[in-house]
Design a protein around this motif. Structure first.
Motif, PDB file in Angstrom:
ATOM      1  N   ASP A 174      98.088  61.882   1.757  1.00 20.14           N
ATOM      2  CA  ASP A 174      98.701  63.161   1.572  1.00 20.14           C
ATOM      3  C   ASP A 174      99.612  62.086   0.601  1.00 20.14           C
ATOM      4  N   ALA A 175      99.903  61.528   0.183  1.00 19.51           N
ATOM      5  CA  ALA A 175     100.046  60.615  -0.783  1.00 19.51           C
ATOM      6  C   ALA A 175      99.293  60.156  -1.753  1.00 19.51           C
ATOM      7  N   LEU A 176      97.854  59.802  -1.620  1.00 26.75           N
ATOM      8  CA  LEU A 176      97.131  59.770  -2.599  1.00 26.75           C
ATOM      9  C   LEU A 176      96.633  60.927  -2.820  1.00 26.75           C
ATOM     10  N   THR A 177      96.353  61.737  -2.140  1.00 23.68           N
ATOM     11  CA  THR A 177      96.012  63.519  -2.640  1.00 23.68           C
ATOM     12  C   THR A 177      97.135  63.444  -3.566  1.00 23.68           C
ATOM     13  N   LEU A 178      98.127  63.067  -4.020  1.00 24.68           N
ATOM     14  CA  LEU A 178      99.872  63.262  -4.829  1.00 24.68           C
ATOM     15  C   LEU A 178      99.417  62.699  -5.665  1.00 24.68           C
ATOM     16  N   LEU A 179      98.566  61.362  -5.488  1.00 20.85           N
ATOM     17  CA  LEU A 179      98.962  60.315  -6.565  1.00 20.85           C
ATOM     18  C   LEU A 179      97.276  60.480  -7.413  1.00 20.85           C
ATOM     19  N   GLY A 180      96.481  61.678  -6.927  1.00 17.31           N
ATOM     20  CA  GLY A 180      95.333  61.881  -7.917  1.00 17.31           C
ATOM     21  C   GLY A 180      94.508  60.056  -8.174  1.00 17.31           C
ATOM     22  N   ASP A 181      94.396  59.724  -8.784  1.00 15.97           N
ATOM     23  CA  ASP A 181      93.832  58.950  -9.881  1.00 15.97           C
ATOM     24  C   ASP A 181      93.637  57.775  -8.915  1.00 15.97           C
ATOM     25  N   TRP A 182      94.661  57.045  -8.081  1.00 18.00           N
ATOM     26  CA  TRP A 182      94.730  55.601  -7.094  1.00 18.00           C
ATOM     27  C   TRP A 182      93.541  56.522  -5.832  1.00 18.00           C
ATOM     28  N   THR A 183      93.545  55.285  -5.764  1.00 15.88           N
ATOM     29  CA  THR A 183      91.874  54.905  -4.541  1.00 15.88           C
ATOM     30  C   THR A 183      92.189  54.512  -3.267  1.00 15.88           C
ATOM     31  N   ARG A 184      91.822  54.388  -2.353  1.00 17.50           N
ATOM     32  CA  ARG A 184      92.075  53.681  -1.129  1.00 17.50           C
ATOM     33  C   ARG A 184      91.037  52.573  -1.478  1.00 17.50           C
ATOM     34  N   GLU A 185      91.518  51.536  -1.381  1.00 15.41           N
ATOM     35  CA  GLU A 185      89.881  49.843  -1.181  1.00 15.41           C
ATOM     36  C   GLU A 185      90.975  49.521  -0.353  1.00 15.41           C
ATOM     37  N   GLY A 186      90.429  49.727   1.386  1.00 12.51           N
ATOM     38  CA  GLY A 186      90.766  49.391   2.482  1.00 12.51           C
ATOM     39  C   GLY A 186      92.501  48.932   2.664  1.00 12.51           C
ATOM     40  N   GLN A 187      92.924  48.372   3.333  1.00  9.05           N
ATOM     41  CA  GLN A 187      94.356  48.312   2.890  1.00  9.05           C
ATOM     42  C   GLN A 187      95.559  48.365   2.134  1.00  9.05           C
ATOM     43  N   GLN A 188      94.674  47.951   0.628  1.00 12.17           N
ATOM     44  CA  GLN A 188      94.950  48.412  -0.702  1.00 12.17           C
ATOM     45  C   GLN A 188      94.677  49.842  -1.019  1.00 12.17           C
ATOM     46  N   ILE A 189      95.451  49.603  -2.260  1.00 10.95           N
ATOM     47  CA  ILE A 189      95.522  51.299  -3.157  1.00 10.95           C
ATOM     48  C   ILE A 189      95.276  49.916  -4.428  1.00 10.95           C
ATOM     49  N   LYS A 190      94.361  50.892  -5.550  1.00  7.14           N
ATOM     50  CA  LYS A 190      94.055  50.765  -7.011  1.00  7.14           C
ATOM     51  C   LYS A 190      93.656  52.097  -7.787  1.00  7.14           C
ATOM     52  N   ARG A 191      94.082  51.772  -8.923  1.00  3.27           N
ATOM     53  CA  ARG A 191      94.570  52.666  -9.753  1.00  3.27           C
ATOM     54  C   ARG A 191      93.658  51.284 -11.260  1.00  3.27           C
ATOM     55  N   GLU A 220     105.037  50.246  -0.722  1.00  3.81           N
ATOM     56  CA  GLU A 220     104.261  50.457  -1.485  1.00  3.81           C
ATOM     57  C   GLU A 220     103.840  52.114  -2.948  1.00  3.81           C
ATOM     58  N   VAL A 221     103.897  52.630  -1.698  1.00  5.50           N
ATOM     59  CA  VAL A 221     103.058  53.890  -2.268  1.00  5.50           C
ATOM     60  C   VAL A 221     103.945  54.707  -2.966  1.00  5.50           C
ATOM     61  N   THR A 222     105.427  54.278  -3.140  1.00 11.17           N
ATOM     62  CA  THR A 222     106.364  54.142  -4.341  1.00 11.17           C
ATOM     63  C   THR A 222     106.151  53.778  -5.306  1.00 11.17           C
ATOM     64  N   LEU A 223     105.942  52.456  -4.852  1.00 11.26           N
ATOM     65  CA  LEU A 223     105.443  51.268  -6.093  1.00 11.26           C
ATOM     66  C   LEU A 223     104.696  52.710  -7.103  1.00 11.26           C
ATOM     67  N   ALA A 224     103.491  52.519  -6.816  1.00 14.55           N
ATOM     68  CA  ALA A 224     102.350  53.039  -7.398  1.00 14.55           C
ATOM     69  C   ALA A 224     102.975  54.615  -7.853  1.00 14.55           C
ATOM     70  N   ALA A 225     103.924  55.210  -6.683  1.00 15.69           N
ATOM     71  CA  ALA A 225     104.104  56.441  -7.661  1.00 15.69           C
ATOM     72  C   ALA A 225     104.530  56.341  -9.191  1.00 15.69           C
ATOM     73  N   ARG A 226     106.016  55.441  -9.164  1.00 14.61           N
ATOM     74  CA  ARG A 226     106.557  55.129  -9.957  1.00 14.61           C
ATOM     75  C   ARG A 226     105.716  54.492 -11.472  1.00 14.61           C
ATOM     76  N   ILE A 227     104.854  53.951 -10.758  1.00 13.62           N
ATOM     77  CA  ILE A 227     103.402  52.821 -11.680  1.00 13.62           C
ATOM     78  C   ILE A 227     102.986  54.006 -12.713  1.00 13.62           C
ATOM     79  N   GLU A 228     102.690  55.822 -11.959  1.00 12.71           N
ATOM     80  CA  GLU A 228     102.326  57.052 -12.377  1.00 12.71           C
ATOM     81  C   GLU A 228     103.199  57.247 -13.756  1.00 12.71           C
TER      82      GLU A 228
END
Length: 104
Positions: A16-33, A85-93
């Motif tokens: 759900d969070a990755l759908t909202l973050l759009g340009d982030w992708t899941r790679e194993g147990q990490q997300i990347k941009r 970690e998902v919160t950090l990705a949102a803040r990075i956006e």
């Protein structure tokens, strides 16, 4: 950040969070941009990320290569990604939008 559907958890909150973050992708147990930034923007983004990550007690991996900035967030072991970690990705956006905004 968990989405409840019909009173129970029907979907993975990370999906759900990755759908909202759009340009982030899941790679194993990490997300990347991957971002296209000039050197000044990269420096500004990196400094702001360090401040946010320190507050959240997280250590994202930030790399610069050929005009691209790659950010990876997630555990270094096989544990699951956390809501922090998902919160950090949102803040990075948010920081990315601020760093790349055209001056008025």
């Amino acid at each position: 950040m968990r989405a409840l559907w019909g009173g129970r958890m029907d979907r993975d909150y990370l999906s759900d969070a990755l759908t909202l973050l759009g340009d982030w992708t899941r790679e194993g147990q990490q997300i990347k941009r991957t971002l296209i930034l000039d050197d000044t923007q990269h420096a500004a983004l990196t400094e702001r990320i360090k401040i946010i990550a320190d507050a959240l007690h997280l250590r994202p991996e930030i790399r610069r290569l050929d005009g691209y900035t790659q950010i990876r967030i997630g555990p270094r072991d096989d544990s699951a990604i956390t809501e922090g970690e998902v919160t950090l990705a949102a803040r990075i956006e948010d920081v990315y939008r601020a760093v790349t905004a055209a001056p008025n």
